[in-house]
Design an enzyme around this catalytic site. Structure first.
Site, short mmCIF file in Angstrom:
data_model
loop_
_atom_site.label_atom_id
_atom_site.label_comp_id
_atom_site.label_asym_id
_atom_site.label_seq_id
_atom_site.Cartn_x
_atom_site.Cartn_y
_atom_site.Cartn_z
N ASP A 34 0.82 -1.22 0.00
CA ASP A 34 0.00 0.00 0.00
C ASP A 34 0.85 1.26 0.00
OD1 ASP A 34 0.77 -0.52 2.63
OD2 ASP A 34 -1.18 -0.04 3.50
N ASP A 167 -6.08 -0.20 5.84
CA ASP A 167 -6.82 -0.65 7.02
C ASP A 167 -8.09 0.17 7.22
OD1 ASP A 167 -4.67 -2.28 7.26
OD2 ASP A 167 -3.81 -1.29 9.01
#
Length: 385
Positions: A34, A167
């Site tokens: 990410d 997340d």
């Protein structure tokens, strides 16, 4: 859990709350990609952080954290971090107001059933649940993606962890029966079917606290950036490892310090695995997908060096247990859980075998959590208890 929270809230604050929940997440494949602007494939799970909340018509936020049995109060004029878990709330409160949104003081109780330290992102779920609650309560009009960014900024500025967006995104955007292929650069996302009624997602906790993860996370980030700065001399158009093809990396292997080459190599090949994995899921081919998961573990362990003896043991053990489609370490690393896709009818045997083998070697019994893919943050009522 919801009834218990409502009762505790009315006893403590003498009024009725609204209860919100935001889930933890698993990431099936695409780890440490990410912050390299790559792709990730998370899903929200059926374990949540719950927030029971009501306005108090003051300038103060009064919090009781059930799990820690701790109270804390702070003013809405907060501008800097304090110490401990409350930084997640301080940061979200601060950043919502920085968006020009007007909120008031609240009373809240926090509880949850996400195992802390197991790599299911309880901290992101806390930011999501609290941010989502404030947004609904004070009609701020923030989108789910706005709230994800607020959670991420909180981690960066109040907690000191330079995390990516995955997340928070997963906790807010989850959809039952689907995982989400998120492009961390453009933030475009696609729901990929993950509807295998005959399988469960089983997490096995290595019982090793991933205390190294925060500092080493930032080191890995620097190593990836070093690789990019060297490759950029040859390919001016690349801005992150997401843009690098395997052939380009191999061509300039000699110019990269060996450790930097390994880090870059893992990230570049992980992108290939994730894209192939999504195609496998679209074809309902869990066997092929599972093979990519095992390959990801190998890369995280050998090339990215974020595993540990316990995680390697659990992943290898799972590979030899009947009914396991795929397994790998999950999360930042240096501890936490492995994620395993296990046939529902084999879950009990899997649990017994892996706990017994692990205990035989490490003299400790790993905790096992059986989960499934669920919806993201939402208002909860008593009927869903």
């Amino acid at each position: 859990m919801i009834k218990k929270l409502q009762k505790a809230f009315s006893e403590r604050f003498n009024k009725e709350p609204i209860v919100f929940g935001a889930p933890g997440r698993v990431n099936l494949i695409g780890e440490h990609t990410d912050y390299n602007n790559g792709f990730v494939l998370p899903g929200a799970v059926d374990k949540k952080i719950y927030v029971a909340i009501a306005p108090n018509n003051t300038n103060t936020v009064n919090v009781f954290a059930n799990q820690f049995n701790e109270s804390y109060s702070f003013s809405l004029d907060i501008t800097e971090p304090h110490k401990g878990w409350m930084n997640y709330l301080l940061g979200v409160t601060y950043h919502i107001q920085q968006q020009g949104k007007k909120i008031g003081g609240v009373d809240l109780i926090i509880d949850g059933d996400i195992p802390v330290g197991a790599g299911m992102s309880s901290s992101a779920a806390l930011c999501s649940a609290y941010g989502f609650a404030l947004n609904e309560l004070f009609q701020c009009g923030l989108s789910r993606m706005d709230l994800a960014f607020i959670g991420q900024k909180t981690e960066h500025t109040f907690v000191g962890l330079k995390c990516g967006i995955m997340d928070q995104f997963a906790s807010l955007h989850g959809k039952k029966g689907h995982v989400m292929k998120l492009d961390c650069r453009s933030l475009e996302y696609e729901y990929i079917p993950f509807d295998f009624p005959g399988y469960k997602i089983v997490l096995v906790n290595s019982m090793v606290s991933h205390s190294l993860a925060s500092s080493e996370y930032n080191v890995r980030r620097q190593q990836c950036e070093e690789g990019i700065s060297i490759l950029k001399k040859h390919y001016p158009d690349i801005s992150s490892l997401r843009d690098v093809e395997p052939a380009q990396l191999l061509q300039h292997k000699e110019e990269l310090p060996p450790i930097v080459f390994d880090r870059c190599s893992y990230v570049v090949y992980e992108k290939e695995r994730l894209l192939a994995g999504c195609e496998a899921l679209k074809k309902n081919d869990l066997t092929a997908f599972g093979k990519y998961m095992f390959a990801t573990h190998e890369g995280l362990s050998k090339k990215y060096s974020v595993s540990c003896t316990e995680l390697d043991f659990l992943a290898e053990c799972a590979e030899h247990i009947t009914g396991v489609a795929g397994a790998r370490m999950m999360g930042g690393g240096f501890g936490g859980c492995t994620i395993n896709i296990v046939q529902t009818e084999a879950v009990e045997t899997f649990t017994q075998k892996i706990q017994s083998a692990f205990h035989g070697l490490f003299k400790i019994t790993p905790e096992v959590y059986v989960t499934q893919i669920e919806d993201g943050a939402k208002v909860l009522d008593m009927q869903t208890a």
